[in-house]
Design an enzyme around this catalytic site. Structure first.
Site, PDB file in Angstrom:
ATOM      1  N   LEU A  76      17.022  25.713  -6.665  1.00 50.51           N
ATOM      2  CA  LEU A  76      16.255  25.326  -7.853  1.00 50.51           C
ATOM      3  C   LEU A  76      14.746  25.534  -7.721  1.00 50.51           C
ATOM      4  O   LEU A  76      14.005  25.222  -8.638  1.00 50.51           O
ATOM      5  CB  LEU A  76      16.558  23.886  -8.288  1.00 50.51           C
ATOM      6  N   CYS A  77      14.265  26.043  -6.572  1.00 51.21           N
ATOM      7  CA  CYS A  77      12.851  26.402  -6.452  1.00 51.21           C
ATOM      8  C   CYS A  77      12.605  27.693  -7.236  1.00 51.21           C
ATOM      9  O   CYS A  77      13.411  28.616  -7.187  1.00 51.21           O
ATOM     10  CB  CYS A  77      12.457  26.639  -5.000  1.00 51.21           C
ATOM     11  N   HIS A  78      11.467  27.732  -7.902  1.00 53.41           N
ATOM     12  CA  HIS A  78      11.086  28.941  -8.616  1.00 53.41           C
ATOM     13  C   HIS A  78      10.529  29.968  -7.632  1.00 53.41           C
ATOM     14  O   HIS A  78       9.782  29.605  -6.727  1.00 53.41           O
ATOM     15  CB  HIS A  78      10.008  28.626  -9.661  1.00 53.41           C
ATOM     16  N   MET A 114       6.620  23.102  -1.796  1.00 55.71           N
ATOM     17  CA  MET A 114       7.805  23.485  -1.021  1.00 55.71           C
ATOM     18  C   MET A 114       7.508  24.680  -0.121  1.00 55.71           C
ATOM     19  O   MET A 114       8.012  24.761   1.006  1.00 55.71           O
ATOM     20  CB  MET A 114       8.987  23.786  -1.943  1.00 55.71           C
ATOM     21  N   GLU A 115       6.656  25.579  -0.585  1.00 52.97           N
ATOM     22  CA  GLU A 115       6.280  26.729   0.229  1.00 52.97           C
ATOM     23  C   GLU A 115       5.460  26.302   1.443  1.00 52.97           C
ATOM     24  O   GLU A 115       5.674  26.799   2.556  1.00 52.97           O
ATOM     25  CB  GLU A 115       5.506  27.746  -0.624  1.00 52.97           C
ATOM     26  N   ASP A 129      12.184  27.813  19.192  1.00 58.63           N
ATOM     27  CA  ASP A 129      13.055  28.908  19.622  1.00 58.63           C
ATOM     28  C   ASP A 129      12.431  29.700  20.761  1.00 58.63           C
ATOM     29  O   ASP A 129      13.117  30.062  21.720  1.00 58.63           O
ATOM     30  CB  ASP A 129      13.343  29.836  18.444  1.00 58.63           C
TER      31      ASP A 129
END
Length: 154
Positions: A76-78, A114-115, A129
């Site tokens: 649902l993120c654009h 969100m980014e 990692d």
């Protein structure tokens, strides 16, 4: 501010919010997080003696790439045409910790938090990692949004 959750329709089904009628503005978000490790591991990162290479350089690229792919990762993120993503690493050698910060910017109709959060998270995962062979006790923690802003375009 409304308490109504915007990613659900009246029947409670998940939807992608329609931002088509919103004005484009300059938006910026700042997110931070940290990764904790043995001080000797951080010394090796700073001395560039980790076998996999330049840890912070590779983590920076990974964070930027992740920010650009956020809409593919988070439902649902654009998809956004980011104007910039900047990552910084602030090591604390005595404590064996690195603060990671990310600033994401866009000229658009929806925010970039969100980014920025994705950039920090993936940068931390990349550090993990690259160093897991020498440090089995690393911990990624405190990923959070510190600030988001929007300004009218001139």
């Amino acid at each position: 501010m409304s308490d109504k959750l915007t990613h659900f329709d009246d029947d409670g089904k998940a939807i992608m919010v329609d931002v088509g009628e919103k004005a484009s503005t300059t938006r910026k978000a700042l997110a931070v997080g940290e990764i904790r490790m043995q001080p000797t591991t951080l010394s090796r990162i700073l001395d560039r003696t980790i076998e996999k290479g330049d840890v912070f350089g590779i983590a920076r690229i990974a964070g930027i790439m992740a920010a650009k792919q956020t809409s593919s990762l988070i439902p649902l993120c654009h998809p956004l045409a980011l104007t910039s993503v900047e990552l910084k690493f602030t090591p604390d050698p005595q404590a064996g910790r690195v603060e990671i910060s990310a600033v994401a910017k866009v000229n658009g109709q929806t925010g970039v938090e969100m980014e920025a959060l994705t950039a920090v998270s993936v940068a931390a995962l990349t550090i993990y990692d690259m160093c897991k062979a020498v440090d089995k006790h690393m911990e990624i923690t405190s990923v959070k949004l510190l600030q988001k802003t929007k300004e009218n375009l001139e």
